[in-house]
Each structure stands twice: as structure tokens, then as C-alpha cells.
Design a protein around this motif. Sequence first.
Motif, PDB file in Angstrom:
ATOM      1  N   GLU A 282       0.816  -1.214   0.000  1.00  0.00           N
ATOM      2  CA  GLU A 282       0.000   0.000   0.000  1.00  0.00           C
ATOM      3  C   GLU A 282       0.854   1.270   0.000  1.00  0.00           C
ATOM      4  O   GLU A 282       0.374   2.351   0.338  1.00  0.00           O
ATOM      5  CB  GLU A 282      -0.963  -0.031   1.197  1.00  0.00           C
ATOM      6  CG  GLU A 282      -2.016  -1.111   1.001  1.00  0.00           C
ATOM      7  CD  GLU A 282      -3.009  -1.183   2.145  1.00  0.00           C
ATOM      8  OE1 GLU A 282      -3.487  -0.125   2.588  1.00  0.00           O
ATOM      9  OE2 GLU A 282      -3.288  -2.291   2.593  1.00  0.00           O
TER      10      GLU A 282
ATOM     11  N   HIS B 108      -1.935   3.379   9.033  1.00  0.00           N
ATOM     12  CA  HIS B 108      -2.991   2.563   8.426  1.00  0.00           C
ATOM     13  C   HIS B 108      -3.203   1.317   9.276  1.00  0.00           C
ATOM     14  O   HIS B 108      -2.269   0.540   9.477  1.00  0.00           O
ATOM     15  CB  HIS B 108      -2.597   2.185   7.000  1.00  0.00           C
ATOM     16  CG  HIS B 108      -3.468   1.145   6.389  1.00  0.00           C
ATOM     17  ND1 HIS B 108      -4.843   1.230   6.415  1.00  0.00           N
ATOM     18  CD2 HIS B 108      -3.177  -0.016   5.748  1.00  0.00           C
ATOM     19  CE1 HIS B 108      -5.354   0.157   5.804  1.00  0.00           C
ATOM     20  NE2 HIS B 108      -4.364  -0.613   5.408  1.00  0.00           N
TER      21      HIS B 108
ATOM     22  N   HIS C  27      -5.963  -2.051  10.555  1.00  0.00           N
ATOM     23  CA  HIS C  27      -7.025  -2.982  10.153  1.00  0.00           C
ATOM     24  C   HIS C  27      -7.785  -3.397  11.411  1.00  0.00           C
ATOM     25  O   HIS C  27      -7.852  -4.586  11.711  1.00  0.00           O
ATOM     26  CB  HIS C  27      -6.440  -4.247   9.542  1.00  0.00           C
ATOM     27  CG  HIS C  27      -5.835  -4.118   8.184  1.00  0.00           C
ATOM     28  ND1 HIS C  27      -5.638  -5.207   7.368  1.00  0.00           N
ATOM     29  CD2 HIS C  27      -5.384  -3.055   7.489  1.00  0.00           C
ATOM     30  CE1 HIS C  27      -5.077  -4.816   6.232  1.00  0.00           C
ATOM     31  NE2 HIS C  27      -4.899  -3.514   6.280  1.00  0.00           N
TER      32      HIS C  27
ATOM     33  N   HIS D 168     -11.849  -3.192   5.164  1.00  0.00           N
ATOM     34  CA  HIS D 168     -10.383  -3.232   5.161  1.00  0.00           C
ATOM     35  C   HIS D 168      -9.791  -2.474   6.360  1.00  0.00           C
ATOM     36  O   HIS D 168      -9.148  -3.085   7.199  1.00  0.00           O
ATOM     37  CB  HIS D 168      -9.924  -2.667   3.807  1.00  0.00           C
ATOM     38  CG  HIS D 168      -8.450  -2.609   3.598  1.00  0.00           C
ATOM     39  ND1 HIS D 168      -7.878  -2.603   2.354  1.00  0.00           N
ATOM     40  CD2 HIS D 168      -7.425  -2.526   4.474  1.00  0.00           C
ATOM     41  CE1 HIS D 168      -6.553  -2.535   2.471  1.00  0.00           C
ATOM     42  NE2 HIS D 168      -6.263  -2.486   3.747  1.00  0.00           N
TER      43      HIS D 168
END
Length: 217
Positions: free
Chosen positions: A81, A99, A101, A175
Amino acid sequence: MPMAPAPKEIAERLAALARACHARGWALGSSGNFSAVAGRDPLRLAITPSGVDKGRLAAAEIVEIDGTGRQVAGSGRPSAETALHLTVVRARGAGAVCHTHSLWSTLLSERCAAGGGLAIEGLEMLKGLSGVASHRHREWLPVIDNDQDWERAAPGVERMLAEQPALHGFLIRGHGLYTWGRDLDEAQRHLEVLEFLIELLARRGGADAVREGPWPS
Ligand SMILES: [Zn+2]
């Protein structure tokens, strides 16, 4: 010749952040990515490697990429990513990107996808977001579709970030969460604040808890 490691202090902070997020259940297994700008001219981004368990991530495993996503330091493989991290850094002038999850962001991203995102208001914790001075603030968190090719999808994300300059983060459907800050301290604060707010809304449950649809201007 082996590549030089990413700058030590940044690498240590990124690895510690990744391990802390793993411990909180926000980046289990090898999920999630964390990055910080190591140089602006030319752009250098230190980022967590792909495929390494975030609970055991060591500073020596942090890699460094240039503005095109090409690896310039570190022995691991850059995250899949990477393109999204570079997009956020460029579009927002961010110094760091987180980021995760988490269970709650995954759950809420699915629940709110049909409305394009979710709005959060009336909560004191909102004041932890930069530029927010009152719990009356309405924070809009868009949900974008998941993709396996972020190189291709990045221009769309860049457009969204340009069109909605007040955003502090966004969700990817099924996600997880992206957020950022001018430096690692601010990005980490935004992550903690948004994960708190997302978990709160998700735990409340019910249609009333989540106001869908873009805010009227
Ligand atoms: Zn991800």
C-alpha cells in the motif's frame, strides 16, 4: 551491495508504533502499515515492510522509498500500500501516515459504505483532531472501495483528498482506516482519536448511531 538502513530514530519509532498497534488489536498479523517522511527534497519515506508480523517488527526491518515508490534503503519489501502512503503525503503535506485494520473500523466501513462514509459529532474526543476546537464539530470520514491495485486507485484517492481538505482520515471498505499528521506524534494522536470514535460508534450499533451520507454544505 546491501542497502543502508532507514534513519535509525524514525525506524525505531515506526517499529514501536507498529508493535503498539498490534498489541491493541489494530494491526494483527502482518496487517497495517506505518510511514514517516525521512526527507523532503528529494522525498524519502520510511515505511513498514510487507509480510512481517507487526507484533515482532524490528527497527532494522523498516525500509525507505523515494517519491516514485522505489526502494532506496532497507532489506525488506515495501508495503503493497506504499502508493496510498505517498498519495497522502503529497496531497496533505503529511509527515506521517498510519494505516490500521482494526475490527471496529472494518465493521463500521461495511456498515457505512452505502452512504459513502460516516459523520461523527457531539463527542469530546473530536477535539484531539488538529484544528477541532469543539465537540460540536462534525467530522466526515469517507469510505472508499477496497482495491488490490493501489497504484491504479491512488489518483482517485488524491482527488478525494483535494476535494475534501477538512478530512483527517478515511476508511477502506471491509479493510481499515487511514489517517495522518504533520509528524508522527500528530499522526499517532489522530489514529488513537479516530480508532476511539470508530469503536464507540460501532459499539453503539443501530441505524441511529451512524448518520450516513455527506454533510450538507
Ligand atoms: Zn491495509
